[in-house]
Write a protein that holds these residues in place. Structure first.
Motif, short mmCIF file in Angstrom:
data_model
loop_
_atom_site.label_atom_id
_atom_site.label_comp_id
_atom_site.label_asym_id
_atom_site.label_seq_id
_atom_site.Cartn_x
_atom_site.Cartn_y
_atom_site.Cartn_z
N ALA A 174 1.01 -21.49 1.94
CA ALA A 174 0.50 -22.69 2.64
C ALA A 174 1.21 -23.95 2.13
O ALA A 174 1.54 -24.84 2.93
CB ALA A 174 -1.01 -22.81 2.44
N GLN A 217 4.63 -24.10 3.72
CA GLN A 217 4.55 -24.56 5.11
C GLN A 217 4.32 -26.07 5.17
O GLN A 217 4.92 -26.76 6.01
CB GLN A 217 3.43 -23.83 5.86
CG GLN A 217 3.76 -22.40 6.19
CD GLN A 217 5.03 -22.27 7.01
OE1 GLN A 217 5.25 -23.00 7.97
NE2 GLN A 217 5.88 -21.35 6.61
N ALA A 218 3.47 -26.58 4.30
CA ALA A 218 3.21 -28.03 4.27
C ALA A 218 4.46 -28.79 3.84
O ALA A 218 4.70 -29.92 4.27
CB ALA A 218 2.04 -28.35 3.35
N GLN A 275 6.88 -28.66 6.92
CA GLN A 275 6.38 -29.44 8.05
C GLN A 275 5.51 -30.57 7.54
O GLN A 275 4.28 -30.52 7.64
CB GLN A 275 5.59 -28.55 9.00
CG GLN A 275 6.37 -27.39 9.55
CD GLN A 275 5.48 -26.43 10.32
OE1 GLN A 275 4.26 -26.49 10.27
NE2 GLN A 275 6.10 -25.53 11.03
N ASP A 308 2.08 -32.23 9.07
CA ASP A 308 1.55 -31.38 10.11
C ASP A 308 0.09 -31.08 9.78
O ASP A 308 -0.21 -30.54 8.70
CB ASP A 308 2.35 -30.09 10.21
CG ASP A 308 1.80 -29.14 11.26
OD1 ASP A 308 1.74 -29.53 12.44
OD2 ASP A 308 1.41 -28.02 10.88
N SER A 362 -0.82 -27.42 8.91
CA SER A 362 -0.33 -27.00 7.59
C SER A 362 -1.20 -27.58 6.48
O SER A 362 -1.52 -26.89 5.51
CB SER A 362 1.12 -27.46 7.40
OG SER A 362 1.96 -26.85 8.33
N GLN A 415 -4.47 -25.82 6.28
CA GLN A 415 -4.29 -24.50 5.67
C GLN A 415 -4.25 -24.61 4.14
O GLN A 415 -4.81 -23.77 3.45
CB GLN A 415 -3.00 -23.85 6.20
CG GLN A 415 -2.82 -22.43 5.78
CD GLN A 415 -3.88 -21.49 6.34
OE1 GLN A 415 -4.51 -21.76 7.34
NE2 GLN A 415 -4.08 -20.37 5.68
#
Length: 180
Positions: free
Chosen positions: A81, A84-85, A88, A91, A94, A97
């Motif tokens: 997670a 991903q953050a 992005q 976002d 993200s 999450q």
């Protein structure tokens, strides 16, 4: 004379738009920069926790190993997670999450504090204390940057420009240790 006035108006409008755009981009990049500090704190915490888990797994019995593996899986999900953050920035999905995985990790650690063998509990206490001590301090500058960015994005007429550029507000992240 009317053409000159119109030209001056367009020039002022252009200079305002460039200035407003630069301000929004600068504030947005400050939010991303502050998030990277929070991300770095999380990575340090997870590396320490996973290192301790690996050491405990080497010494643990089979039943204890399964509990520790579950905690290891949750740590890996939080790392994913965070990745991903990082890929992005800003976002919303993200970031949500990350918060979700954080809460899942805290809940699992608290559950293990009640059910784990006595030898493992001090390590779990240390992990929670490190989170309690470092995450709130890392989040303060992030939340200040989020507030400044969101306020600038909501001001008129910059809000019009922000919508045209598809700038979305940043979200505050609650990384407290509560499980509710």
């Amino acid at each position: 004379m009317g053409a000159l006035g119109f030209g001056i108006f367009l020039a002022v409008l252009l200079f305002w738009a460039v200035g407003a755009h630069n301000r929004l981009v600068r504030l947005r990049s400050e939010v991303v920069r502050q998030w990277s500090s929070v991300d770095a704190v999380w990575l340090r915490l997870l590396v320490r926790l996973q290192g301790g888990l690996a050491a405990r797994q080497a010494l643990a019995s089979e039943g204890e190993t399964q509990d520790l593996q579950q905690l290891q899986i949750i740590c890996d999900e939080l790392l994913e997670a965070l990745t991903q953050a990082r890929l992005q920035p800003l976002d919303e999905d993200s970031q949500k999450q990350v918060v979700s995985q954080h809460l899942k990790l805290v809940a699992e650690i608290r559950l293990m504090q009640q059910t784990a063998p006595q030898a493992i509990r001090p390590d779990l206490d240390i992990a929670l204390n490190r989170m309690r001590q470092t995450l709130p301090a890392a989040l303060i500058p992030y939340h200040v940057a989020v507030l400044a960015y969101n306020e600038a994005l909501s001001m008129r007429p910059a809000s019009w420009l922000g919508r045209r550029l598809k700038f979305k507000p940043a979200i505050r992240m609650d990384l407290s240790l509560s499980t509710s």
